[in-house]
Motif scaffolding. Structure first.
Motif, short mmCIF file in Angstrom:
data_model
loop_
_atom_site.label_atom_id
_atom_site.label_comp_id
_atom_site.label_asym_id
_atom_site.label_seq_id
_atom_site.Cartn_x
_atom_site.Cartn_y
_atom_site.Cartn_z
N GLN A 162 0.83 -1.21 0.00
CA GLN A 162 0.00 0.00 0.00
C GLN A 162 0.87 1.26 0.00
OE1 GLN A 162 -2.18 1.42 3.61
NE2 GLN A 162 -3.97 0.62 2.53
N VAL A 163 1.92 1.23 0.80
CA VAL A 163 2.85 2.37 0.85
C VAL A 163 3.49 2.59 -0.52
CG1 VAL A 163 5.04 3.18 1.83
CG2 VAL A 163 3.30 2.15 3.32
N ALA A 164 3.88 1.49 -1.17
CA ALA A 164 4.53 1.59 -2.48
C ALA A 164 3.61 2.24 -3.50
CB ALA A 164 4.95 0.20 -2.96
N LEU A 345 2.02 10.12 3.66
CA LEU A 345 1.81 8.68 3.83
C LEU A 345 0.93 8.39 5.05
CD1 LEU A 345 5.40 7.34 3.01
CD2 LEU A 345 3.35 7.20 1.57
N GLN A 346 1.07 9.17 6.10
CA GLN A 346 0.22 8.99 7.27
C GLN A 346 -1.24 9.34 6.97
OE1 GLN A 346 2.67 11.45 9.91
NE2 GLN A 346 2.86 9.69 11.30
N GLN A 347 -1.41 10.27 6.06
CA GLN A 347 -2.77 10.65 5.68
C GLN A 347 -3.48 9.57 4.88
OE1 GLN A 347 -2.35 14.52 3.67
NE2 GLN A 347 -3.69 15.36 5.25
N VAL A 348 -2.76 8.92 3.96
CA VAL A 348 -3.42 8.02 3.01
C VAL A 348 -3.22 6.54 3.34
CG1 VAL A 348 -3.20 9.73 1.18
CG2 VAL A 348 -1.46 7.95 1.39
N CYS A 349 -2.23 6.19 4.18
CA CYS A 349 -1.96 4.79 4.51
C CYS A 349 -2.05 4.59 6.03
CB CYS A 349 -0.55 4.37 4.07
SG CYS A 349 -0.18 4.64 2.35
N ASP A 350 -2.08 3.34 6.42
CA ASP A 350 -2.02 2.99 7.85
C ASP A 350 -0.57 2.61 8.16
OD1 ASP A 350 -4.78 3.33 8.21
OD2 ASP A 350 -5.14 1.34 7.38
N ALA A 368 10.36 2.90 -2.57
CA ALA A 368 9.56 2.02 -1.73
C ALA A 368 10.19 0.64 -1.71
CB ALA A 368 8.12 1.93 -2.25
N LEU A 369 10.20 0.02 -0.55
CA LEU A 369 10.79 -1.31 -0.40
C LEU A 369 9.74 -2.28 0.11
CD1 LEU A 369 13.23 -3.22 -0.37
CD2 LEU A 369 13.70 -2.44 1.98
N LEU A 370 9.46 -3.34 -0.69
CA LEU A 370 8.55 -4.40 -0.25
C LEU A 370 9.34 -5.40 0.58
CD1 LEU A 370 6.60 -4.98 -3.60
CD2 LEU A 370 6.08 -3.40 -1.73
N ARG A 371 8.86 -5.74 1.75
CA ARG A 371 9.68 -6.49 2.70
C ARG A 371 9.19 -7.91 2.96
NH1 ARG A 371 11.40 -1.63 6.16
NH2 ARG A 371 10.95 0.04 4.72
N LYS A 372 7.91 -8.17 2.81
CA LYS A 372 7.36 -9.48 3.17
C LYS A 372 7.26 -10.39 1.95
CE LYS A 372 3.27 -11.75 5.09
NZ LYS A 372 1.91 -11.55 5.66
#
Length: 630
Positions: A162-164, A345-350, A368-372
């Motif tokens: 979502q962040v990405a 990012l705080q406004q649009v994502c959790d 952006a880094l996908l980690r999982k």
């Protein structure tokens, strides 16, 4: 020049390096340079040699390291010239400038370049910095779209996909990096969906979206993956229709010109698109990213997708690694974005991670880094092994290979083990050859061929692809699966090694020779759009048999089973990134033939390519001195 002649005779420099040194020496003499003309040709030969190794430049502080393993007498001669070489000293030569005017060589910030590559690097850095400034977006619409496309996560977690998506929508240039199975395709599909929805509402027309990748194989994989991901997307049919189904190669996107390195699309004739998504970005070299950015329309957005930890491009540069240099300085996964980007990012994502204002560069805000990993869970030996190698934990990797995992296996390098490997790989290829004898379609044959792949580090020798291909071919013939008479036979797999724009075949494309009812051979390739193309063997561009391929050539591909062999003797090619890339080509099973020492040594050795790009991008943060590869 006597020194350079001796170096050439011992194959320590290439013929091209020697000729370039002669050219530079002649140019300096023509300009009546009265300076030390012994140092100048040596520096010219070294910077040319660096470029041949994939290095963009020659850091002046690395000259001594380059000659470290030369024969004693030649090393002593070179040391006397290189001991105190400085930028100020080099700039006294008429053929070297600081870039303010065009000269064959440029010396800038302690690095010596060919002018063309200095121009590429500075232009790319300037363009990326310009494109990473924020764009005007509707935060409320993005937040609503993200909530619809992504499932809620636990309060203590952050959904990095979502962040990405949020980051990619906030900049004209962005990078989404992640290892295998981290959901890059899922993320891109949702990004395209939300982008198309918001764009069409704002502009009242469908956006022009293009998908591209460096190789035909990578483009085909991207097309296939996106087609599958679109089926599970909760979006209207109208939005789904705006998302393209087919990716193309970067060369085809830019429009190659016959017998020229230039393309039809450039600054004066930009690409016709609103959004460009480029997959497998780790394979992109410096000249290609320059040409891509040069052809980007003024209003368009570019999103690069890739794995920052994979091998760098075969040609000069390590573009993705340089752009992602900041991510090497994360502290325990902390978000290192600037305050404005964090607020967005705080406004649009959790966000579960506490906010950090560590970032002061617009480039940092575009990454952006996908980690999982969703492919390699705790029961996956492949996942554990890849993480150990990527972390430089060679002994941990050895330990994992000696444990009872179902999907990884270690075979100590030996003559008996080598023969076992050849037999095992030949048995793996038996399936596609059996299908061939049964009259299966070429597309089916290519799919079956990709069930297994042998990867090697070297090109020559018994452990290199040339020796391995001969050994496997001989084993398949002994098993009666192929009938070799001459260079061509039904079932021969080949890889294209030089682009042919007229045929639409590109470096890395794999085809299989299939005989028709009358015994006439055609080599069949699957194009990025899924169509099959049959080419007469005599019309093919440069190619080679591909039962075995180098790890470099495997980038952009995945195989059900990967067998990888490391050389018995240490090689500078044996690096952490190479081993990690080889491991992560495997989807279900990975087998390693190597010595314990080769695995440990390779895991500890990082690829370090000389470049000033990360320094140019990150100097404002003070991270450049750590992140630069020079």
């Amino acid at each position: 020049m006597e020194l350079l002649q001796a170096l050439r005779q011992q194959q320590l420099i290439r013929p091209l390096d020697l000729q370039f040194a002669r050219f530079i020496r002649a140019e300096a003499r023509q300009d009546n340079d009265t300076l030390d003309t012994e140092l100048l040709p040596l520096m010219a030969a070294l910077v040319s040699l660096q470029l041949g190794r994939g290095e963009v430049c020659l850091p002046l502080n690395r000259c001594q390291a380059m000659i470290e393993h030369w024969p004693v007498l030649l090393k002593q001669q070179a040391e006397s010239l290189l001991r105190e070489v400085t930028e100020a000293q080099l700039l006294l030569f008429s053929v070297i400038s600081d870039g303010q005017h065009e000269t064959p060589l440029v010396c800038s910030h302690g690095r010596l370049y060919l002018y063309r590559y200095w121009h590429y690097e500075t232009a790319v850095a300037t363009t990326i910095e310009r494109l990473t400034t924020p764009i005007a977006i509707d935060h409320g619409a993005i937040k609503a779209g993200l909530k619809r496309l992504f499932q809620p996560v636990a309060l203590e977690q952050t959904d990095w996909q979502q962040v990405a998506v949020a980051i990619a929508l906030s900049r004209r240039f962005s990078v989404i990096s992640g290892g295998p199975g981290t959901g890059k395709t899922t993320t891109v599909t949702r990004l395209l969906s939300l982008y198309a929805e918001l764009f069409s509402q704002q502009v009242e027309r469908a956006p022009l979206i293009k998908l591209a990748a460096p190789t035909g194989k990578a483009a085909a994989r991207l097309s296939e993956s996106l087609a599958g991901a679109k089926k599970g997307l909760a979006q209207s049919a109208a939005v789904l229709q705006m998302i393209p189904d087919q990716a193309v190669t970067l060369h085809r996107l830019l429009g190659p010109r016959p017998d020229s390195k230039n393309f039809r699309h450039h600054r004066d004739n930009p690409l016709h698109l609103d959004l460009l998504v480029v997959d497998e970005a780790s394979m992109i070299d410096l000249p290609m990213i320059y040409r891509l950015l040069d052809a980007l329309p003024a209003h368009a957005q570019l999103v690069m997708i890739g794995d920052r930890d994979q091998l760098a491009s075969v040609e000069a540069g390590s573009v993705l690694g340089d752009i992602c240099a900041w991510q090497q300085h994360e502290v325990s996964g902390e978000l290192c974005y600037g305050p404005t980007q964090l607020h967005y990012l705080q406004q649009v994502c959790d966000l579960a991670t506490p906010p950090s204002a560590a970032g002061s560069s617009a480039v940092a805000d575009a990454l952006a880094l996908l980690r999982k990993s969703y492919r390699f869970d705790e029961n996956s030996g492949i996942g554990h092994l890849a993480r150990a190698v990527n972390a430089g934990e060679g002994r941990r990797a050895v330990q994992l290979l000696n444990e009872d995992w179902q999907d990884i296996r270690f075979v100590p390098l030996s003559e008996a083990g080598y023969q076992q490997m050849v037999i095992e790989v030949a048995l793996g290829y038996a399936n596609y050859l059996t299908l061939l004898k049964g009259g299966a379609e070429p597309k089916c044959l290519l799919s079956a061929f990709n069930e297994i792949q042998l990867l090697a580090v070297l090109r020559q020798g018994v452990y290199g692809v040339e020796g391995l291909n001969l050994a496997i071919e001989a084993q398949l013939q002994r098993q009666g699966l192929i009938s070799v008479s001459g260079s061509w036979y039904s079932g021969r797999p080949v890889m294209i090694t030089r682009n042919d724009y007229q045929l639409g075949l590109y470096n890395g494309d794999i085809g299989i020779a299939v005989a028709d009812a009358e015994g006439r051979l055609r080599v069949w390739f699957e194009l990025p759009d899924g169509e099959m193309k049959g080419v007469l063997p005599g019309r093919l561009p440069e190619h080679e048999t591909v039962y075995a391929m180098t790890v470099h050539k495997s980038q952009g591909s995945e195989f059900d089973k990967v067998v990888m062999i490391l050389p018995g003797e240490d090689s500078p090619l044996l690096t952490r990134e190479l081993i990690y890339t080889g491991i992560t080509r495997a989807k279900r099973e990975f087998v390693l033939h190597a010595t314990v020492q080769a695995l440990i040594t390779g895991s500890h050795r990082r690829t370090e390519r000389a470049s000033g790009l990360s320094w140019r991008l990150w100097r404002s943060r003070g991270a450049a001195s750590k992140g630069t590869s020079s």
